[in-house]
Design a protein around this motif. Sequence first.
Motif, mmCIF file in Angstrom:
data_model
loop_
_atom_site.group_PDB
_atom_site.id
_atom_site.type_symbol
_atom_site.label_atom_id
_atom_site.label_comp_id
_atom_site.label_asym_id
_atom_site.label_seq_id
_atom_site.Cartn_x
_atom_site.Cartn_y
_atom_site.Cartn_z
ATOM 1 N N HIS A 165 44.786 -1.834 17.095
ATOM 2 C CA HIS A 165 45.317 -1.859 18.458
ATOM 3 C C HIS A 165 46.073 -0.559 18.725
ATOM 4 N N MET A 166 46.314 -0.270 19.978
ATOM 5 C CA MET A 166 47.098 0.909 20.332
ATOM 6 C C MET A 166 48.522 0.741 19.808
ATOM 7 N N THR A 167 49.068 1.797 19.223
ATOM 8 C CA THR A 167 50.396 1.722 18.652
ATOM 9 C C THR A 167 51.438 1.438 19.732
ATOM 10 N N ARG A 168 52.471 0.728 19.331
ATOM 11 C CA ARG A 168 53.574 0.452 20.255
ATOM 12 C C ARG A 168 54.617 1.560 20.232
ATOM 13 N N ARG A 169 54.439 2.506 19.310
ATOM 14 C CA ARG A 169 55.366 3.650 19.244
ATOM 15 C C ARG A 169 54.885 4.719 20.213
ATOM 16 N N THR A 170 55.289 4.600 21.449
ATOM 17 C CA THR A 170 54.763 5.460 22.515
ATOM 18 C C THR A 170 55.093 6.933 22.302
ATOM 19 N N LYS A 171 56.121 7.223 21.516
ATOM 20 C CA LYS A 171 56.479 8.620 21.299
ATOM 21 C C LYS A 171 55.439 9.358 20.454
ATOM 22 N N LEU A 172 54.555 8.615 19.811
ATOM 23 C CA LEU A 172 53.519 9.250 18.992
ATOM 24 C C LEU A 172 52.319 9.703 19.818
ATOM 25 N N MET A 173 52.283 9.348 21.106
ATOM 26 C CA MET A 173 51.115 9.646 21.938
ATOM 27 C C MET A 173 51.497 10.496 23.135
ATOM 28 N N ASP A 174 50.481 11.168 23.672
ATOM 29 C CA ASP A 174 50.618 11.952 24.887
ATOM 30 C C ASP A 174 50.663 11.004 26.084
ATOM 31 N N HIS A 175 50.738 11.555 27.289
ATOM 32 C CA HIS A 175 50.781 10.743 28.498
ATOM 33 C C HIS A 175 49.515 9.891 28.596
ATOM 34 N N PRO A 176 49.651 8.618 28.948
ATOM 35 C CA PRO A 176 48.486 7.710 28.974
ATOM 36 C C PRO A 176 47.353 8.189 29.867
ATOM 37 N N TYR A 331 53.052 10.423 9.930
ATOM 38 C CA TYR A 331 52.594 10.982 11.207
ATOM 39 C C TYR A 331 53.739 11.018 12.219
ATOM 40 N N GLY A 332 54.537 9.974 12.249
ATOM 41 C CA GLY A 332 55.673 9.968 13.157
ATOM 42 C C GLY A 332 56.647 11.093 12.864
ATOM 43 N N ASN A 333 56.930 11.324 11.579
ATOM 44 C CA ASN A 333 57.836 12.426 11.217
ATOM 45 C C ASN A 333 57.246 13.780 11.591
ATOM 46 N N ALA A 334 55.912 13.924 11.443
ATOM 47 C CA ALA A 334 55.270 15.197 11.804
ATOM 48 C C ALA A 334 55.355 15.443 13.305
ATOM 49 N N VAL A 335 55.137 14.405 14.097
ATOM 50 C CA VAL A 335 55.234 14.551 15.558
ATOM 51 C C VAL A 335 56.658 14.898 15.961
ATOM 52 N N THR A 336 57.632 14.267 15.317
ATOM 53 C CA THR A 336 59.035 14.566 15.626
ATOM 54 C C THR A 336 59.370 16.004 15.271
ATOM 55 N N ALA A 337 58.905 16.469 14.092
ATOM 56 C CA ALA A 337 59.192 17.843 13.682
ATOM 57 C C ALA A 337 58.488 18.856 14.569
ATOM 58 N N ALA A 338 57.272 18.519 15.015
ATOM 59 C CA ALA A 338 56.533 19.431 15.891
ATOM 60 C C ALA A 338 57.017 19.366 17.335
ATOM 61 N N ARG A 339 57.793 18.337 17.657
ATOM 62 C CA ARG A 339 58.356 18.134 18.997
ATOM 63 C C ARG A 339 57.294 17.880 20.055
ATOM 64 N N ARG A 340 56.149 17.429 19.616
ATOM 65 C CA ARG A 340 55.090 17.070 20.561
ATOM 66 C C ARG A 340 53.996 16.321 19.807
ATOM 67 N N PRO A 341 53.390 15.337 20.466
ATOM 68 C CA PRO A 341 52.258 14.642 19.841
ATOM 69 C C PRO A 341 50.986 15.464 20.000
ATOM 70 N N LEU A 342 49.917 15.015 19.341
ATOM 71 C CA LEU A 342 48.630 15.678 19.495
ATOM 72 C C LEU A 342 48.128 15.473 20.918
ATOM 73 N N LYS A 343 47.745 16.544 21.537
ATOM 74 C CA LYS A 343 47.381 16.526 22.952
ATOM 75 C C LYS A 343 46.216 15.567 23.226
ATOM 76 N N ALA A 344 46.428 14.640 24.162
ATOM 77 C CA ALA A 344 45.402 13.730 24.688
ATOM 78 C C ALA A 344 44.782 12.835 23.617
#
Length: 765
Positions: A165-176, A331-344
């Motif tokens: 299912h789609m993750t509930r951690r919305t900070k790991l994803m780009d804009h819907p 993956y969550g720690n990597a997104v936090t360190a990069a200050r952005r999720p993988l685009k789209a």
Amino acid sequence: MFLSQRGGRLTDRAARDIITGLGDAVGINDDPADLQMVPGDTIPFNAMEGRPPQVTITTMAAMVGERKWRAWLLWLSMVLAPVVVSVAANQVLNDGVWSGSWLAGTIVAAVVAGLIVERAGRVLAPASGTVTETMRELAQLVHDRWSDEVVTRSLGDPPIPVSWHMTRRTKLMDHPHLIADREPAVSGRSDDIAALAVAFRALRRRRLVITGGRGTGKTTLAIQLMLELIRTRADDDPVPVLLPVADWDIEAHPRFQDWVAERVRTDYAALRTPGNQQDGADILAARGSILAILDGLDELPEPARAKVIERLSDTLMERDQVIITSRTTEYGNAVTAARRPLKAAAVIAPKALHPDIVANYLSAALPALSSSSAWTKVLRALREGAAPALADVTSTALGLWLVRAVYIDQPDADPAPLAAEYADDARALRAHLLDNVLGALLNARTTIRPTAWDPASITEWTNRLARLQAESGGHDLAWWRLTDQSLSASRTRRALARTWIGALSGLVFALPAALTAMLTYGPVFGSAFGIFFGLSAVQAARTPDFAPLRVRQRLQDFTRGLLSDVRMIFLILPFGLGLPAAGYNAWVYGWKMGLASLISALGIGWVSLRVSRLQDKKPAEADENRLPPFTAAVTPQSTWRVNRSLVGLQLMNALLLGAIVGFAVDFMNEASIVPPHPSAAVDAGMGIICGIAFGLVNKRQHMWLMSTIALVHLRPSGRLPFRLMRFLHDLHHLGVLRTVGPFYQFRHAELQDHLAATKATGHPR
């Protein structure tokens, strides 16, 4: 010869019937039961159009069992022919008195004849093709390679029904709105992979991150999704290729597309084009025609994960598609360190397997005639919540697989402890399963084919491999590194072992060179030349050659390049000092000196021209209608065989080199360039100089030879099995290891960590 049936499945029996009919027609009466379909000779589906399966039989050799004895007879006759001619000529011209030069010439002629007939019988690489044809070839290679892995990993059994299912951690994803037009963007189950593939294709940019904890089936889902995307792909769809993201060196390949091209080129043996042109891997990666499935982001060190996210976001073009697997926390720690999720990119996570689903799966996996009351009690306890440890362990795909491997795949195993002794202790149950899974896999396999080693030795060697992998800090088991890693821990002993292994491998190459040099110019010169040639290879490769051994293709490419250089060499030669010097020496000192000068000038001119061309590292534009093909899926076994063959070729080359150098020195004697045998010291000095000179410019590929000598060295201690590749191959087929390009890896990181923590019980003998 090609046979194909489009639009339907051609069974093995039907194929053998057709083959038998053809054999009868041409007078061949082989038993069809002996005619086996060779991997690579069958194409189970149309990779480009999603048609029903088709079968293609590519060579007549596969139909008639290849008649190896005829090939050997031809090879033997071609080798004996120059020997017979030489013996006859020597009898007539020299009254049967054999000289060293005549004997060396006979050896060289036999070697050359053997090389010609053996290589002429090899199949050339596929012809160049268009972008669409190249993509089709790559898709077929990827499918064949991972279909074998599916069989090995038992993914062909009823898949474990993990829900995603789609993750509930919305900070790991780009804009819907950048990900998909609908919600949820991706959801489904592993046992309905077709629906997940449709959902993936519905994403705006087709980018997906598969997250989850240890053993939740991330890589399994990625492989299933890759094969389904290949099965249903259209001509313009990119080719999915699984790549270990831990191998991405961002400093060496800052652009994502460049690394993808390099890795695909290595793993699927893309042929290079003459003139430093771009090849098929470069073109497909630049066009976005490769869907990179980056497996194991969590295997990178923590700072490197964030850099990968940043580099992907910076270098991915709008047309580039990608799938990533990673543990959720990393993956969550990597997104936090990069200050952005993988685009789209959509991010999905697994749901824990419910006890009812687990009980149904285990019940379906039990033998049809099984009526064990113990299993009835275990499954009832699982459904009713009376076995919480079993429910916890089997909430992941890995835990469910462990239970099946240890208890179901062994019919005599008593499952009662699952609901009794280990009913409330999930940690103890997991350790119990990990302790016994290797033995269970061995027991299941020995019912099919007995192993060559006793179970205790297999267990100890497997534990050692896990420890070596943990100590190296990486995830790859490379056969060319394992032997060195297994040497004594003492620095002094390790250094001594490396020294004598290297020296012995050098002497192996020294022997053939010394033999023919001794025959052509005497024992002192030949011995010195051979020894120093063998020990002076400073350019010896540190990694094996991964490309398939297509000697005929390489010789053709070399010949074309040489012929293209001849005109330029002869244009340059008159304007330099080479031609005047050759003419002057011929006039003053005789024709032999003139010929020697001309040959030297031509050689210097050719080397200079090649070096000047190598300085231009800018790749030329490739013709997209004539792309060089992908030729094979590289595996650890294929690299072992290729490098073994390379050692054989280089030994033959050493035979030729010794004869050529000996003849050259003898020719200089005749031309009075060097004095004829003034003393043993002078002969030894000339041999040393020539040996060092040729050894320094000789780039030797000896990883197979070094590994073999090291295995002989390690055999008394029992640190590794002498038949190392057979052992690794068996572990792969047991499901303990997986293959990723030329490397082996442990299939489950948790199993590898558990085995690495197991204390050694002593070296197997």
